[in-house]
Scaffold this motif. Sequence first.
Motif: not given
Length: 496
Positions: A55-78
Amino acid sequence: MNAVLAGLELVLRWDVILTILVASAFGLVVGAIPGLTATMAIALLVPITFFMDPIPAVGAMISCSAMAIFAGDIPATLMRMPGTPASAAYSDECYAMTRKGEAEVALGANVLFSALGGLFGTAVLIVSAPLLAEIALGFSSFEYFWLALMGLACAIFIGSGSPVKGLVSLFLGLFVAQIGIDNPAGVPRFTFGNSNLLGGVDFIPAMIGLFAMSEVIRTIAAGAPDWSVRQTSLGNPLKGWGRLIVKYWPQQIRGNITGTAIGILPGAGADIAAWVSYAMSRKFSKTPEKFGTGHVEGIIESTSANNAALAGAWVPALVFGIPGDSITAIVIGVLYLKGLNPGPTLFLNNPESIYAVFIIFIIANLAMIPLGLAALKAGTALLRFPRRILIPLILLFCIVGAYAVNNSAYGVVLMLVFGILGFLMEEHDIPIAPCVLGIVLGKMLEESFVTSMIKADGNLLAFFERPIAGGLGVMTLLVFCLPIWGALKRRRAAAT
């Protein structure tokens, strides 16, 4: 209800919550650095999951991918440099808002509607996955053959700009899947006398090579140039959230639906969802002339879509073991390592684990708002981090991860080979996603075809005799035929 409560007990533990938070921070860092994709973040995270409970392993995968997809917007904007391919569709629009002094509005919209899109995709996952699992219990080798073939067809014609290059990538993946002794005939294939290849190509080193090592090689070849940040300070990203929700709710809902539907298609993924949604937003907008000048409408619809697609991709991954995108392709490998074999029986044998996955998705998307707002403040500082320091750290992660699979230098060699392969493919604009799908689905396609032919005594019409198999067969053939028909029509129109 008992399964839901059991799932809550699995998730609401200090070690699981801590893992989700740390993986979220890691995903934000990787996603905010241009060139380091969400898939690469997952590939780098895989070696660490070896030492975690399921469960922690799957949780790490889910949360990491969700945040990475959003975080790509930061350098795109700046900086007009999308951190991940999922942000590329609307990077020009975001950067235009920065030039107008409205970076905080663009980034605030990215945070809010990314979270809402992820929650919508999660709701679809919660509702549809158990229903599909009940249907899938009646599937035989005929249905699985068509599903695997449809996944490969979608990877070529939907997830690739050039079908020919998509086919090249797919055949490379299918070739890799054939290596070893694990095949219906039990005969060693393409081992060239190397005993290490008898067990086939280890999936994890191959993925680390294709997505992470290839980026290291590319950056070194370019001389590891540093980047410059357009805007060094931000205003209030919460500004105008209520107005944006009220004014653009139709665009948000349309982006959610489009993104989830595309995410469910094998091989498409969040980047395709973003491009399609941005195009739809412009087509149906009442003010299409504003697009390209810094208009938040297209940003809202696209950023909703790419995060909704992330959850949608888990539907075929959990129910059928068929990855919806390159991220879930890696996750499937981790699920098998942890004994959570994807497929309809997972919903029967481990319902508490399935509900734990659903709960983690909800937590990760809710956490995106506070963590995302914090990341916006730290984004400019992160983007000043020198590449010449970053790349050796990533290389170290790659080597450790590849070695840790079997505690063998053979994994490192595989990683290097696939790193060079991934670099050469991208240098020639050959997409990696079809190759990944070929590696993942190659064995399923072959085994289901051979099993079905034995059952049918060589009668090919048997692949269409079962109702669901026949329907899937017709749909798969349409996926293959419609692009060819469209190309012929365009050629005929050009000739006249």
